[in-house]
Design an enzyme around this catalytic site. Sequence first.
Site, PDB file in Angstrom:
ATOM      1  CG  HIS A   1      69.650  29.001  68.581  1.00  0.00           C
ATOM      2  ND1 HIS A   1      69.695  30.378  68.554  1.00  0.00           N
ATOM      3  CD2 HIS A   1      70.942  28.593  68.510  1.00  0.00           C
ATOM      4  CE1 HIS A   1      70.956  30.777  68.478  1.00  0.00           C
ATOM      5  NE2 HIS A   1      71.730  29.708  68.449  1.00  0.00           N
TER       6      HIS A   1
ATOM      7  CG  HIS B   1      75.258  34.922  72.450  1.00  0.00           C
ATOM      8  ND1 HIS B   1      76.088  34.776  73.520  1.00  0.00           N
ATOM      9  CD2 HIS B   1      74.902  33.651  72.108  1.00  0.00           C
ATOM     10  CE1 HIS B   1      76.255  33.499  73.805  1.00  0.00           C
ATOM     11  NE2 HIS B   1      75.540  32.800  72.958  1.00  0.00           N
TER      12      HIS B   1
END
Length: 734
Positions: free
Chosen positions: A48, A94
Amino acid sequence: MRNEPQITPELVAEHGLKPDEYQRILDLIGREPTLTELGIFSAMWNEHCSYKSSKVHLRGLPTEAPWVIQGPGENAGVIDIGDGLAVVFKMESHNHPSYIEPYQGAATGVGGILRDVFTMGARPIACLNALSFGDPGHPKTRHLVSGVVAGIGGYGNSFGVPTVGGQVRFHTRYDGNNLVNAMAVGLARSDAIFYAAASGVNMPIVYLGSKTGRDGIHGASMASAEFGEDSEEKRPTVQVGDPFAEKLLLEACLEIMRQDCVIAIQDMGAAGLTCSAVEMGAKGDLGVTLELDRVPTRETGMSAYEMMLSESQERMLMVLKPEKEKEAEGIFRKWGLDFAIVGHTTPTKRFLIKHGGDVMADLPIKELGDEAPVYHRPFVESPKLPQIRAGEVKAPLPLAAALEKLIGTPDLCSRRWVWEQYDHIIGGNTVQRPGGDAAVVRVEDGPKGLAMTCDVTPRYCEADPFEGGKQAVAEAYRNLCAVGARPLAVTDNLNFGNPEKPDIMGQFVGCVRGIAQACKALDFPVVSGNVSLYNETNGRAILPTPTIGGVGLLDDFAKSATLALKNDGDVILLVGETAGWLGQSLYLRDICGREEGAPPPVDLAAERRHGEVVRELIATRQVNAVHDVSDGGLLVALAEMAMASKLGARLDAESGAVPAHAFWFGEDQARYVVTVAPAQADALASFLAVRGIAVRRLGTVGGTALAIAGENPLPVATLQAAFEGWFPAYMAGG
C-alpha cells in the site's frame, strides 16, 4: 530501552514481511529491530505504501503535459486550468476496511481522499466513487451495499462536499472482496500549492487535528493482505471517521496556509504518523525526531508502536515557519483542534522516535522508502480469446423485449437509489447531476466548468487486459467529450488480486500497458493514483478493475451537453462505425447467457478524432443532445436518452450486413449518439463525412415510445419502470 518482545519469525510474518525482506532490514540497520522499528518497516514496506510489486510498471505511464503542475508522487495531482486556478485531484481505495465494516470503511475512505486534496491547499468541490459488489444473490451483498452507500453519504454530506458521480457494479467475483474507490476534486490558486517536502533544519514539526487512538492500527498492512476465514476478526483495524472534525481541519488548514505559516504538510493517512513523518523528511533530505510524549492521545497507556501505526482519522503533520508558530496555534485553537509541536527536523537523515525517555526507533530515513524491496514479479500474459462473430449468436428475444430486460438488470438499471442518498448539489455549483455521461461542476462563479467521471469495464479487462486498460481510459475520455469538456488528465485506482500469481501479475501489466498507450494517444496524462493489490478471498481474485477517474475543462459550463432528447422531430445520428461486436457484451451475458469472447477493440485514433469533433459540435451548439455508446450498446444508449426526457423515438435505421441484434446491442467503441434539428441534419452529416467520420441516420425524436421498425413499440414509461425498479426493490429485500 524498556522491555521489548523478542523478534521471532512468527512476529515478522504477522507484520507482512517475508524472511528475505526481514534479512534486508537486518543488513540495512546492522542489528535486530525493536518492535516499534519492525512496525515502521512493516508499514513502509507493504504494497500500500511502497508499491513494491507495481512500481516498475507504473513508470511507463505518461505523467507530463504543459498543463500538469504536479504529477504522481505527492498527496494528489495538480493541473492548471488558467486564470490562476488549478485543479487538485486523486482517487484512493478503501476496499478491505469497507468489507469488514462497510459504513466506517467507506466513510473514512472519503475522509482520506478529501484530506489528500486539501493538504495540497485546495478546497474540495466534488467527490465521486466507483463501487464493486458481489452477486446480488450473495447473502452479504445487500448489507455491504447499504453500509457502503450510507458511509459515503454520511461523511460527504456532513463534510459539505457534493458527491456528483461514479459507478456501481455487481459480479460474483467481488463476493468476498468488494471495492470502494473514492475520488475527490478540489480547486486551488495555481501559485499556492503546498507540498510534503520538509526544508530547513530544526524546524518545528506540528501535529494537527484530532487525537490519536488505537483505531486503524495495521490498516495499511491489512490493505496489502488477502482475506481468509478470519476477515471478521480484523474489524478493530478499521478506522473511525468524524466528518465534522474534518470540516474544522479543512478550514484551519486553509487559514494557516493563507497566513503563510506552512513549510510542508502531509496528511496522516495509511500508516499514520510513520508514513507522514518519513515522507516529509525523506523528500526534503532531512532527518526527523519525534517526541511521542507530546502526541495528543485519546486513550491512556498507548505504546510507541501503537502511536506510530495508528490510522486515527482527521490528522495532519506540518512543518511550520518558527516565527509563525503562535499564530498557527491560535488559528487551530480557534477551530477547536489539537495543536502540538511533536518534533523537529534535523540534518542527520535519521528517523528518531523517543517515548518516555527511551529511544524507540533510530532508523535511516531515506532508506525507509528508497530501500523498500522492488519486485520484478514473473507474469504471464492472459491468453487471447476468440472473436465471437455476430452471425454466430442467435437472438433469443425480440429487440424490444431484450431491451426491456437489459435495462432492468443490476448492471444497467438506474442508480438513483444510490445517488439520492448523497448530497449532490451542496455548494450550489453542480451543473449536471448524477445519471449523465459525466458530472459538471461550475468553477467559482463561472464561466468555466469542470467535468469529471469514473470509468472501467472489468469484464473487458479480464478477457483482454491490454484492450480493457485502453477501453477504461477511452470510456472516461468519451464521457468527458460527451458533455463538451476537453479531457485534461486522469487519476487511477488499480485494483487487482495477488501479484505473486503470474496470471494476476499478467493482468496488471497488461492493463497498465493499455492505460499507458491510451493516455499517450489521447494526450490524457496520469497525475495521481493508487494501487490496491491482494484483492482476493480464499484464493479467488476479483475481476481486474483499473478504475480511471477523468477530469476535463469546459470554457463555458452553460454550453455543456446533456443526454436528454430535446425536441420532437430532431434527427438522431450515430457517430462512429458499427460492426456489431458482441464478445463480452451485456447482451451476450444477460440475454444469451454467455460470458465469453474477446472484448471490442479500441481504435485510439478514432476515439480522439470522434471526441474532438463531438466537442466542436457541442461548443458551436450544432447538436441538441449527446450520449456516448457503451455498456449495452446503441439501443440501451437511446433508451437512456429517451428516459431522461420522457420523449420517444422512431428508429428506422437498417442494420445492413450486421444482424439486427448485433447492430442494436453490440458494444463497438468510439461511438456517440447526437440529435440535431431537421434543417441542419444533412449539413451535419456532410460535415462529419468530410472529416472522414462515419455517420448514420437512426431515426427521429417523437412520441412516447421507442418504436423500432418491425417491432412492437416499447413505451418509455414501461422502460422507466424496469429501469427504476430493480435497485429499490432489491434493497427493500426483493
